[in-house]
Scaffold this motif. Structure first.
Motif, short mmCIF file in Angstrom:
data_model
loop_
_atom_site.label_atom_id
_atom_site.label_comp_id
_atom_site.label_asym_id
_atom_site.label_seq_id
_atom_site.Cartn_x
_atom_site.Cartn_y
_atom_site.Cartn_z
N TRP A 127 0.83 -1.20 0.00
CA TRP A 127 0.00 0.00 0.00
C TRP A 127 0.87 1.25 0.00
O TRP A 127 0.68 2.16 -0.81
CB TRP A 127 -0.93 -0.01 1.21
N LYS A 128 1.84 1.31 0.90
CA LYS A 128 2.69 2.49 1.01
C LYS A 128 3.55 2.68 -0.23
O LYS A 128 3.75 3.80 -0.71
CB LYS A 128 3.56 2.38 2.26
N SER A 129 4.05 1.59 -0.79
CA SER A 129 4.87 1.68 -2.00
C SER A 129 4.05 2.21 -3.17
O SER A 129 4.48 3.11 -3.91
CB SER A 129 5.46 0.32 -2.36
N SER A 130 2.84 1.67 -3.35
CA SER A 130 2.00 2.09 -4.48
C SER A 130 1.59 3.56 -4.35
O SER A 130 1.50 4.27 -5.36
CB SER A 130 0.77 1.20 -4.59
N GLN A 131 1.37 4.03 -3.12
CA GLN A 131 1.03 5.43 -2.94
C GLN A 131 2.21 6.34 -3.28
O GLN A 131 2.03 7.44 -3.81
CB GLN A 131 0.56 5.68 -1.50
N ARG A 132 3.42 5.88 -3.00
CA ARG A 132 4.61 6.65 -3.39
C ARG A 132 4.74 6.71 -4.91
O ARG A 132 5.13 7.73 -5.48
CB ARG A 132 5.86 6.03 -2.78
N TRP A 133 4.42 5.61 -5.58
CA TRP A 133 4.52 5.59 -7.04
C TRP A 133 3.49 6.51 -7.68
O TRP A 133 3.76 7.11 -8.72
CB TRP A 133 4.35 4.17 -7.56
N VAL A 134 2.32 6.59 -7.07
CA VAL A 134 1.30 7.51 -7.59
C VAL A 134 1.82 8.94 -7.55
O VAL A 134 1.63 9.72 -8.49
CB VAL A 134 -0.01 7.37 -6.79
N GLU A 149 -4.17 8.69 -22.48
CA GLU A 149 -5.05 8.48 -21.33
C GLU A 149 -4.98 9.66 -20.36
O GLU A 149 -4.03 10.46 -20.41
CB GLU A 149 -4.66 7.19 -20.59
N ASN A 150 -5.98 9.74 -19.48
CA ASN A 150 -5.98 10.80 -18.48
C ASN A 150 -4.79 10.70 -17.54
O ASN A 150 -4.27 11.72 -17.07
CB ASN A 150 -7.28 10.74 -17.65
N LEU A 151 -4.35 9.47 -17.27
CA LEU A 151 -3.22 9.21 -16.38
C LEU A 151 -2.21 8.34 -17.12
O LEU A 151 -2.60 7.50 -17.95
CB LEU A 151 -3.68 8.51 -15.10
N PRO A 152 -0.93 8.49 -16.84
CA PRO A 152 0.08 7.68 -17.55
C PRO A 152 -0.06 6.20 -17.24
O PRO A 152 -0.45 5.80 -16.14
CB PRO A 152 1.42 8.24 -17.04
N VAL A 153 0.26 5.37 -18.21
CA VAL A 153 0.22 3.92 -18.08
C VAL A 153 1.66 3.42 -18.11
O VAL A 153 2.32 3.46 -19.14
CB VAL A 153 -0.59 3.26 -19.22
N CYS A 154 2.15 2.96 -16.97
CA CYS A 154 3.55 2.58 -16.83
C CYS A 154 3.76 1.15 -17.34
O CYS A 154 2.94 0.27 -17.10
CB CYS A 154 3.94 2.67 -15.36
N LEU A 155 4.86 0.94 -18.06
CA LEU A 155 5.23 -0.39 -18.55
C LEU A 155 6.36 -0.92 -17.68
O LEU A 155 7.43 -0.29 -17.58
CB LEU A 155 5.65 -0.32 -20.01
N ARG A 209 -9.51 6.61 -14.89
CA ARG A 209 -9.19 7.42 -13.72
C ARG A 209 -8.34 6.63 -12.73
O ARG A 209 -8.33 6.92 -11.54
CB ARG A 209 -10.48 7.90 -13.03
N ILE A 210 -7.63 5.62 -13.22
CA ILE A 210 -6.84 4.73 -12.37
C ILE A 210 -5.39 4.74 -12.84
O ILE A 210 -5.12 4.81 -14.04
CB ILE A 210 -7.41 3.29 -12.42
N HIS A 211 -4.46 4.67 -11.89
CA HIS A 211 -3.04 4.58 -12.22
C HIS A 211 -2.70 3.12 -12.55
O HIS A 211 -2.55 2.29 -11.66
CB HIS A 211 -2.19 5.07 -11.05
N PHE A 212 -2.60 2.81 -13.83
CA PHE A 212 -2.33 1.45 -14.27
C PHE A 212 -0.85 1.21 -14.47
O PHE A 212 -0.07 2.14 -14.74
CB PHE A 212 -3.04 1.16 -15.60
#
Length: 717
Positions: free
Chosen positions: A417-424, A443-449, A544-547
């Motif tokens: 949880w904490k790691s993913s919030q930092r990545w956001v 997209e509205n938000l970047p899609v990381c590969l 609307r999601i960080h993928f």
């Protein structure tokens, strides 16, 4: 193993001086009319399900004899407030309506403290008193409520034999000349306990049972929000749904136990304290400390079994493997009164757990990133208390502190949880990044590969698009007139044309959650007079999601989210080229082809439980399912949806949505969350079962399934 502490108290801290246990014996309240001082020697009537730890709602529920003896357990209405739910002042020493209190029985604790241990709850005694559910200020829904609410000391909710005034149209059929569904008149309503509950699974798989209980609760909650908005009432939908579940005995893991809970996995997320209650993870609906009596050799002791750290007290939450937890009491929500905490009840149970060294389940609460007033509760696994002391808080009261250490060898939960919030906040902090935005800003938000598995540099070439490419509109999709609502569409507006097309109700809650699955969801479109901010425009607004697109170990590339996703949330659209039926298989096998073949049973039954509130059953089966005459290929062009893998136990489902009102209208295939999805969980859907009779249109040969779920069919279409 008894570990010596290196803790040295500062001048404002005192080492706890624990008196002999007999002088501090916890006085458990007498819920449901049971006299705990002059208790009868007659053993209580307890129903034990075949699986050993589940309520009679599964497998044996349809037996009237068993059902008549089922006990109505209720969550705690007050007491221990270790999660900041200080409500002791409102109830004094009595917890009203407590059904999962300390145990009547005293289980014998063996050498392995991590094994689940069951005890006979006091709720096993039959009672005629009404259920009492307390309002939990820590547990606000994201839907706003207008009007007056009762005080936080609690709200009495009668055991509902039926809920009057709630009628529902069958959203999967159409009546009337204008294509709308008429609300049936309900001249006679069946009691909740008399309904056909065949939608509940006969399975003995603990995970499946827990998931169905939670899905039923969430479906009831969303439906109550929809009804309450229409009727302009302001009641807590989560409490109403919880009361129905408890009154119908639809719950899992009713017996208190030490250690892990069957069917609950480390990392599971929840949005309401009531969800913790109905699956047996944490019994009190408000109290932060769940405890019970247990036998250690020849001695009885009161020990803590679960705590909720919701962030109200000054708890140290920086270390993902260590938690410094504040004791209960000392704060009154109904006044500004402050007083020193006392070593009793939950605090005493925590202190005894320090000496007994039993494991304790820990649930941590955090602010919901998608809602300013909401919270997300994360089950972080098993901990043990290693130290305790007493210190002065910033408000000047003496507070008990307990240092808990996470047991090794468990999956990560809060750490993820904490790691993913930092990545956001900073995507560059994510390791293994191949490309910061595969959509190149589309997209509205970047899609990381991401690839942290092997040396592969990315998926095969394709064009990233955000809209479906089609040659011609579907002849079966007829244009319809848009609404004339001013500004936004409002629930309960009988003049809203779009609501009429959806069966009389707006299909989404005020926070954008889909209420129930339909043959078609009609959103407002260009021909409507309402603004772009209308609540009936959800899926058309895009992602609307960080993928992140990531490399799996055995199934190619997959899709997952950095954000927690609530059940009913819109995820993404399946985008590609609409292909001709006659040309589907001419160019070889297409692994990126979407077709509306019959999905699995869980997807078909997402609309759980209308029978519980006296509404007609929404029954969709493989035999009655009708596929749409549409096929979309994302082989050459597509979006993030092309990377969603198949699973026989999926966490998303597809839903046709129409918001193009003109002659060239066509349905959009939108994906929604089937259940709550924790961050960094792969997003999957059921590609379909070729064994379904309705799946004969354009069927292809079966493929071997590698989903690894317990109910894997072994193949998919």
């Amino acid at each position: 193993m008894n570990r010596e502490s290196n803790f040295m108290p500062t001048p404002d801290q005192d080492v706890l001086e624990v008196k002999p246990l007999r002088t501090l014996a916890p006085m458990f309240p007498a819920p449901l009319g049971v006299d705990v001082l002059n208790r009868s020697t007659t053993p209580p009537l307890v129903f034990v399900a075949p699986a050993g730890q589940f309520s009679g709602a599964f497998g044996a529920w349809n037996n009237p004899a068993i059902r008549s003896f089922a006990a109505f357990g209720v969550p705690d209405a007050g007491g221990d407030q270790g999660a900041g739910d200080s409500q002791t002042a409102a109830f004094g020493d009595q917890e009203i309506g407590r059904g999962q209190s300390a145990a009547n029985g005293t289980p014998n604790i063996g050498t392995s403290a991590t094994e689940p241990i069951e005890a006979t709850p006091i709720s096993a005694y039959k009672s005629t008193q009404p259920i009492v559910i307390s309002l939990d200020d820590d547990n606000n829904d994201d839907e706003p409520y207008t009007g007056n609410q009762t005080s936080t000391s609690g709200r009495k909710i009668k055991r509902p034999s039926h809920l009057s005034g709630y009628n529902m149209s069958d959203s999967l059929g159409i009546d009337g000349s204008n294509g709308t569904k008429k609300r049936p008149k309900s001249s006679s309503r069946k009691a909740a306990n008399d309904n056909d509950l065949s939608f509940m699974p006969p399975s003995s798989d603990p995970r499946e049972i827990v998931e169905v209980v939670l899905m039923t609760f969430e479906a009831l909650r969303r439906r109550h929000l929809q009804l309450d908005e229409t009727q302009e009432t302001s009641k807590r939908a989560d409490l109403k749904a919880g009361a129905i579940m408890l009154a119908s005995n639809l719950r899992a893991n009713t017996g208190k136990r030490i250690g892990a809970i069957p069917g609950v996995e480390v990392g599971d997320i929840f949005y309401f304290r009531m969800e913790l209650c109905i699956i047996g993870l944490h019994a009190p609906s408000m109290g932060g400390i769940d405890y019970m009596n247990a036998k250690f050799g020849d001695e009885d002791d009161s020990i803590a079994i679960c705590i909720v750290a919701a962030g109200v007290y000054e708890n140290d939450d920086d270390d993902t493997d260590t938690l410094v937890y504040s004791g209960s009491g000392g704060i009154s929500r109904n006044s500004e009164e402050r007083h020193d905490q006392k070593l009793e009840r939950g605090n005493l149970a925590l202190e005894r757990s320090l000496s007994r060294k039993n494991v304790i389940r820990v649930v941590r609460g955090y602010k919901d990133p998608a809602c300013l007033t909401g919270k997300v509760y994360i089950y972080d696994g098993l901990y043990k208390i290693h130290e305790s002391w007493k210190e002065k808080t910033k408000t000047g009261i003496s507070c008990f502190k307990y240092k808990l250490q996470r047991e090794p060898g468990q999956p990560d939960a809060v750490a993820i949880w904490k790691s993913s919030q930092r990545w956001v906040e900073n995507p560059t902090a994510r390791g293994g990044v191949l490309h910061p935005d595969l959509s190149s800003g589309a997209e509205n938000l970047p899609v990381c590969l991401i690839n942290d598995v092997n040396s592969e540099k990315g998926p095969g070439h394709f064009n990233y698009i955000t809209q479906v490419k089609y040659l011609k509109p579907l002849s079966s999709m007829k244009p319809f007139q848009g609404c004339g609502c001013l500004s936004v569409c409002l629930p309960g507006d009988n003049n809203c044309v779009c609501a009429q097309h959806n069966g009389g109700d707006l299909p989404y809650s005020s926070s954008g959650l889909l209420v129930c699955r339909k043959l078609m969801v009609y959103e407002c479109g260009e021909s409507c007079q309402c603004s772009f901010n209308c609540r009936n425009r959800v899926s058309q607004k895009g992602v609307r999601i960080h993928f992140e697109i990531f490399r799996t170990t055995n199934r190619g590339w997959g899709l997952r989210s950095w954000d927690p996703i609530r059940a009913g949330s819109f995820i993404c659209e399946f985008v590609g080229e609409v292909v001709d039926d006659t040309k589907v298989n001419l160019d070889g096998e297409d692994d990126y082809l979407f077709q509306t073949v019959c999905p699995g049973e869980k997807t078909l039954k997402w609309n759980y439980g209308p029978e519980l509130i006296g509404e007609p059953s929404i029954n969709i089966s493989a035999e009655t399912f009708e596929p749409l005459p549409i096929k979309i290929s994302a082989k050459k062009m597509g979006n993030v949806a092309r990377f969603m893998n198949h699973s026989c136990n999926p966490n998303t489902f597809w839903q046709p949505v129409q918001f193009d009102h003109g002659e060239d209208s066509y349905p959009h295939i939108m994906f929604f969350a089937l259940k709550h999805i924790p961050p960094m969980t792969e997003l999957t859907y059921d590609y379909g079962d070729i064994g379904c009779e309705s799946s004969s249109v354009g069927s292809t040969r079966a493929k071997n399934c590698l989903c690894g779920s317990s109910n894997c069919r072994g193949y998919f279409s």
